[in-house]
Scaffold this motif. Structure first.
Motif, PDB file in Angstrom:
ATOM      1  N   LYS A 129     -10.141   3.114   0.010  1.00 42.88           N
ATOM      2  CA  LYS A 129     -11.460   3.654  -0.319  1.00 42.88           C
ATOM      3  C   LYS A 129     -11.714   4.946   0.453  1.00 42.88           C
ATOM      4  N   SER A 184       0.835  -1.207   0.000  1.00 42.57           N
ATOM      5  CA  SER A 184       0.000   0.000   0.000  1.00 42.57           C
ATOM      6  C   SER A 184       0.866   1.252   0.000  1.00 42.57           C
ATOM      7  N   SER A 193      -0.257   4.429  -7.914  1.00 42.30           N
ATOM      8  CA  SER A 193      -0.533   3.161  -8.618  1.00 42.30           C
ATOM      9  C   SER A 193       0.462   2.932  -9.750  1.00 42.30           C
ATOM     10  N   THR A 248      -3.966  -7.332  -3.283  1.00 41.99           N
ATOM     11  CA  THR A 248      -4.245  -6.074  -3.995  1.00 41.99           C
ATOM     12  C   THR A 248      -5.698  -5.642  -3.808  1.00 41.99           C
ATOM     13  N   THR A 249      -6.580  -6.605  -3.612  1.00 39.87           N
ATOM     14  CA  THR A 249      -7.982  -6.247  -3.341  1.00 39.87           C
ATOM     15  C   THR A 249      -8.099  -5.545  -2.000  1.00 39.87           C
ATOM     16  N   GLN A 281      -7.078  -1.962  -2.245  1.00 35.51           N
ATOM     17  CA  GLN A 281      -8.141  -1.089  -2.740  1.00 35.51           C
ATOM     18  C   GLN A 281      -9.147  -0.761  -1.640  1.00 35.51           C
ATOM     19  N   ARG A 282      -9.462  -1.744  -0.800  1.00 34.64           N
ATOM     20  CA  ARG A 282     -10.393  -1.485   0.299  1.00 34.64           C
ATOM     21  C   ARG A 282      -9.801  -0.497   1.305  1.00 34.64           C
TER      22      ARG A 282
END
Length: 656
Positions: free
Chosen positions: A532, A493, A501, A524-525, A528-529
């Motif tokens: 947010k 992160s 990114s 990687t998911t 993204q969370r």
């Protein structure tokens, strides 16, 4: 007449002699009156003569004193009226009551009855500062003004020649510079000897031509380093020209299809050549630590000025250095009883991710380790990450407050500072004074402020993030640490946020580090969370972007609403968003923070070095990502100051 002068005529010695003479005359009279009468007659004559002599002395002395007094008064009058010294008498209200002829001749208009400001506006300001002596410029001359406040009297001494001699001395003081070809070894590696020789010849020709034009003694001391000796006058001319040498070398080498840049470290202000040399080396280290392609000028008082730095730093890290640093850190950890890791105030993803990586290095070497976190000073963008860490009991147990860190510290504690090298930006600067060993790991360009006496410094301005550097250090740990999903994700992160990114400041090593973290289980998911944002946050950012306008040369400036505060993350995100717009090469967002300070976030695509502009406003950062905070001014004043610094930059202005 003073008594000490008259006593010479009738002091005790005279009385005694008179008494003896009378006594002897009386004895003679007893035995032979004729001799006694003669004695009394002679004694009377002597007394009469003494009285007459005293009268003549008093008259002559009085005449002499009167004559001397007249001459002294006449000389004083001549001094006041004819000596080349200005004199001004003024009253309690600062109104001029009298000036001598010399001062009157300096003034074109009548000054009597006028305020002191009629002489000079600066005079009134200096009088308010309560200085007894100061310099004042009147026309083409400089005067040393001495203020006798009790007498309300000013003396004006002509110091023009004195100041000219002083300025001549200052301009003639020796300056030493070290000129370094930043990436000569990297550029010429594998190059044919003929091409390498031609490239070096072109660079040398540019340097020799520059030295002749500026009257500089220049000599090569090895293949990529030169020493330059000149004076302050030549340095002043170089600063006025903004060190165009950097651009000339870059342009000449670009024609050869290579990118060769210069860094110059200059020491000035000392009279000792040894001290000047030390300052020059320190300046060169500072310029290289900031990415090269720039000039650093360090004075005896410690102040540093920067020029250049307009090209992106060329990656020249080696895995050998990363391995050596990793092993050195392992040794320091093993020699310590515990490790405390600290980032910067208001930590972001990169700081927390890098701190978790250093925590892991300590743990695989069987040492207790803690991460310092101030719960009252946390970046809004890391709330979701911290919530995830709090659900991870083993990891959260290693987070402590600054107060708890002070209690944990001992003489053998190792302190690791990540993502900053400035004491003032550390979460708790007092921790630096409580330990003997400090390690600094950072990817920012080195600034003037720096943590002193660090046992190990790993600063790589060519890296995308501190998380990338720490990831490489983890790779080279002999014990091969195993990261869990959250630890690997936190490091990834940090890299993703700092590279937008993988869009900016991304090298091949960045992808290598990301690949290693993915292999360690980074999700990687989950990244993204963690990144947010709320809908309200998005709308406020959109309003900031809506206020933007193009100022000059593709620079966009957005200004927040008056009396409306924004957090630092929102301001930075607005600057990032502006950068995605057509024809925008640099973006600046000006808004008010919750504490009343004015914050400016700056972003660029690399064509504009926003670090240079922000450093001119007491901020800092990277070539493409920088910021500053201002106090004591409004949003409109901050905008005007920013525009002024942008104009200076495009004219080739200095960086600090």
């Amino acid at each position: 007449m003073p008594n000490f002068l008259t006593r010479r005529w009738y002091g005790y010695h005279a009385v005694v002699l008179l008494a003896i003479a009378i006594l002897l005359s009386g004895i003679l009279t007893y035995y032979q009156w004729q001799l006694g009468a003669a004695g009394f007659l002679l004694t009377g004559g002597a007394v009469f003569y003494a009285v007459q002599a005293r009268a003549r002395f008093e008259k002559e002395l009085t005449d002499y004193v009167n004559t001397l007094t007249y001459r002294v008064n006449k000389a004083g009058e001549e001094a006041v009226t004819r000596l080349p010294i200005g004199m001004v008498l003024y009253n309690e209200e600062g109104i001029i009551q009298w000036v001598n002829p010399y001062m009157a001749a300096l003034m074109a208009n009548e000054t009597l009855g006028e305020p002191l400001s009629v002489i000079s506006e600066d005079l009134s300001e200096m009088m308010e500062e309560d200085e007894q002596e100061f310099l004042l410029t009147l026309g083409s001359r400089k005067y040393r003004v001495v203020s006798e406040r009790n007498e309300r009297l000013l003396y004006f001494f002509n110091a023009t020649e004195e100041q000219e001699i002083k300025e001549l001395f200052e301009r003639d003081k020796t300056v030493i510079g070290l000129v370094f070809l930043d990436n000569y070894d990297e550029v010429t590696q594998g190059m044919e000897d003929q091409l390498r020789s031609r490239l070096l010849t072109k660079v040398t020709d540019v340097l020799n031509s520059w030295s002749r034009e500026q009257d500089i003694f220049l000599r090569r001391i090895n293949s990529d380093r030169f020493i330059a000796i000149f004076n302050e006058d030549a340095l002043y001319n170089l600063e006025q020209s903004r060190f165009t040498l950097l651009d000339e070398v870059r342009d000449v080498t670009a024609r050869e299809k290579v990118s060769l840049t210069l860094s110059i470290g200059i020491g000035s202000g000392h009279s000792s050549p040894r001290e000047l040399g030390a300052l020059a080396q320190s300046s060169l280290d500072l310029a290289l630590g900031r990415g090269g392609d720039q000039v650093a000028i360090k004075q005896a008082n410690g102040k540093v000025r920067f020029y250049g730095g307009k090209s992106n730093a060329v990656e020249k890290r080696t895995r050998v250095r990363a391995r050596v640093i990793s092993h050195a850190i392992r040794d320091f950890v093993k020699e310590s009883d515990r490790v405390i890791v600290m980032g910067h105030k208001n930590p972001d993803m990169d700081a927390i991710g890098a701190a978790i990586g250093m925590l892991k290095i300590a743990q695989v070497n069987n040492k207790d380790a803690f991460i310092v976190l101030d719960p009252d000073n946390v970046n809004h963008s890391v709330h979701k990450l911290l919530e995830a860490i709090q659900d991870h009991d083993d990891l959260w147990a290693n987070f402590i407050t600054p107060e708890e860190a002070r209690e944990e510290m001992t003489e053998d504690t190792l302190l690791v500072v990540v993502d900053t090298h400035k004491p003032s930006l550390c979460i708790d600067a007092k921790l630096l004074d409580r330990v003997e060993r400090v390690i600094v790991i950072d990817h920012h360009r080195r600034g003037e402020e720096f943590i002193e006496d660090a046992v190990l410094v790993y600063m790589e301005p060519y890296a995308s993030s501190t998380a990338e550097l720490v990831t490489e250090l983890l790779e080279y740990q002999p014990n091969h640490p195993k990261l869990d999903v959250l630890e690997a994700t936190a490091l990834l992160s940090g890299i993703i946020v700092d590279t937008k990114s993988f869009a900016i400041r991304t090298g091949s090593r960045t992808f290598d580090a990301a690949s290693y973290l993915k292999a360690q289980g980074a999700d990687t998911t989950l990244v993204q969370r963690l990144m947010k944002e709320d809908l309200d946050h998005y709308v406020r950012r959109a309003k900031l972007v809506e206020s933007a306008s193009i100022y000059t040369a593709g620079t966009a400036i957005a200004v927040g609403e008056e009396n409306q505060s924004y957090n630092q993350v929102l301001i930075a995100q607005a600057a990032d968003t502006l950068l995605t717009m057509n024809n925008v090469v640099a973006s600046f967002v000006i808004s008010e923070l919750d504490d009343g300070r004015i914050s400016i976030s700056a972003r660029s695509l690399g064509d504009v070095n926003v670090q240079v502009i922000m450093e001119n406003m007491n901020g800092g950062g990277h070539l493409t990502n920088a910021a500053t905070q201002l106090t004591g001014m409004s949003l409109s004043e901050a905008e005007e100051l920013l525009k002024e610094k942008i104009d200076d930059y495009f004219e080739g202005g200095e960086t600090s």
